[in-house]
Design an enzyme around this catalytic site. Sequence first.
Site, PDB file in Angstrom:
ATOM      1  N   ASP A 209       1.007  -1.192   0.112  1.00  0.00           N
ATOM      2  CA  ASP A 209      -0.040  -0.156  -0.005  1.00  0.00           C
ATOM      3  C   ASP A 209       0.906   1.135  -0.037  1.00  0.00           C
ATOM      4  O   ASP A 209       0.743   2.307  -0.735  1.00  0.00           O
ATOM      5  CB  ASP A 209      -0.859   0.036   1.206  1.00  0.00           C
ATOM      6  CG  ASP A 209      -2.299   0.840   1.094  1.00  0.00           C
ATOM      7  OD1 ASP A 209      -2.431   1.012  -0.143  1.00  0.00           O
ATOM      8  OD2 ASP A 209      -3.028   1.075   1.657  1.00  0.00           O
ATOM      9  N   ASP A 255      -9.145  -2.062   1.890  1.00  0.00           N
ATOM     10  CA  ASP A 255      -8.925  -1.406   3.201  1.00  0.00           C
ATOM     11  C   ASP A 255     -10.116  -1.727   4.257  1.00  0.00           C
ATOM     12  O   ASP A 255      -9.810  -1.359   5.589  1.00  0.00           O
ATOM     13  CB  ASP A 255      -8.869   0.131   3.360  1.00  0.00           C
ATOM     14  CG  ASP A 255      -7.678   0.818   2.346  1.00  0.00           C
ATOM     15  OD1 ASP A 255      -6.785   0.013   2.472  1.00  0.00           O
ATOM     16  OD2 ASP A 255      -8.124   1.492   1.642  1.00  0.00           O
TER      17      ASP A 255
END
Length: 415
Positions: A209, A255
Amino acid sequence: MHPDLYDISVVPLPAPSTPEGIALAYGSLLLMALLPIFFGALRSVRCARGKNASDMPETITSRDAARFPIIASCTLLGLYLFFKIFSQEYINLLLSMYFFVLGILALSHTISPFMNKFFPATFPNRQYQLLFTQGSGENKEEIINYEFDTKDLVCLGLSSIVGVWYLLRKHWIANNLFGLAFSLNGVELLHLNNVSTGCILLGGLFIYDVFWVFGTNVMVTVAKSFEAPIKLVFPQDLLEKGLEANNFAMLGLGDVVIPGIFIALLLRFDISLKKNTHTYFYTSFAAYIFGLGLTIFIMHIFKHAQPALLYLVPACIGFPVLVALAKGEVTEMFSYESSAEILPHTPRLTHFPTVSGSPASLADSMQQKLAGPRRRRPQNPSAIYEESNPKDPAAVTESKGTEASASKGLEKKEK
């Protein structure tokens, strides 16, 4: 695991107009992220205890967890190149059709438990089975074996209405309904086998990420070009434009799903302790709220897309580990195996062998078994079932006769 659930981090609002709109957009994103995690974790427990083979969870091993960031990176980069080379319109059309089918199935599975409460007791509920096999005779292999009923068909029809709405309008509410369904199903059906695997998965995606958000513009470009319900969105200008608002903040499903399956694992660990408390679940859930809130705050301050896992991973792992250290349960936490749970749909021993002999000989044999190396459980559950349920009645009679003769011989020796 499903590589299409890759991460797209929180993207800031282009030009927020009012503070009320900002607060409403960010608060709604936070709420939409919490709902599938909470209810998905609860449903993951029922899924592990369920009897329907079609709803059995997919277990993620440490090997899967280590490979997933690489698979997700290849998928993300491939989409980025596709959008650069080919027409964005045709790519999104193909992806829309793909997620149209997946979204209908996911939404139908999500609303099915809730819709069952609205059906009257006199509702004619018929059972159906969709069976697709390959080969014949002993070589026949099941490809699809899905059982459903009339109520499931009703849920599928309602979900199809949302699917057509999304396909025709690409409305943000239809997008969110599909996104919430994908998230809840992911948390419910994707099970980490232990805490170590969860740490490997979250750690790998932490690096993934940070790299794709701060190192390149790939993730943000794909997030803005990709017209598919793989993100949750909420308009900042809802108060001014109503349902036709188009100034969105977004949160990737990665997420939600990735930390969510770790939180669901901790809920199952809480239940395995049999202390009637959900300490680790509530701790990790609060940690997720803290991490996502911190992400939104920093994104709002710096006006730049933030890798949400940068803040979520340390919080979701660190808080429960600190609680385990305080309670002295670190060993129990990392030795817990979710895949080792005995599920109701697993075949069990229904007949146990009869052991005869003197108490001293029984004690010696038990000590030898305990001192010896532990055997791994058989990989084929049907073998246990067949051994414990012999089909030949003569074999049962012969076994009983052998045990009876052995017991008589021991009685004579004792006399």
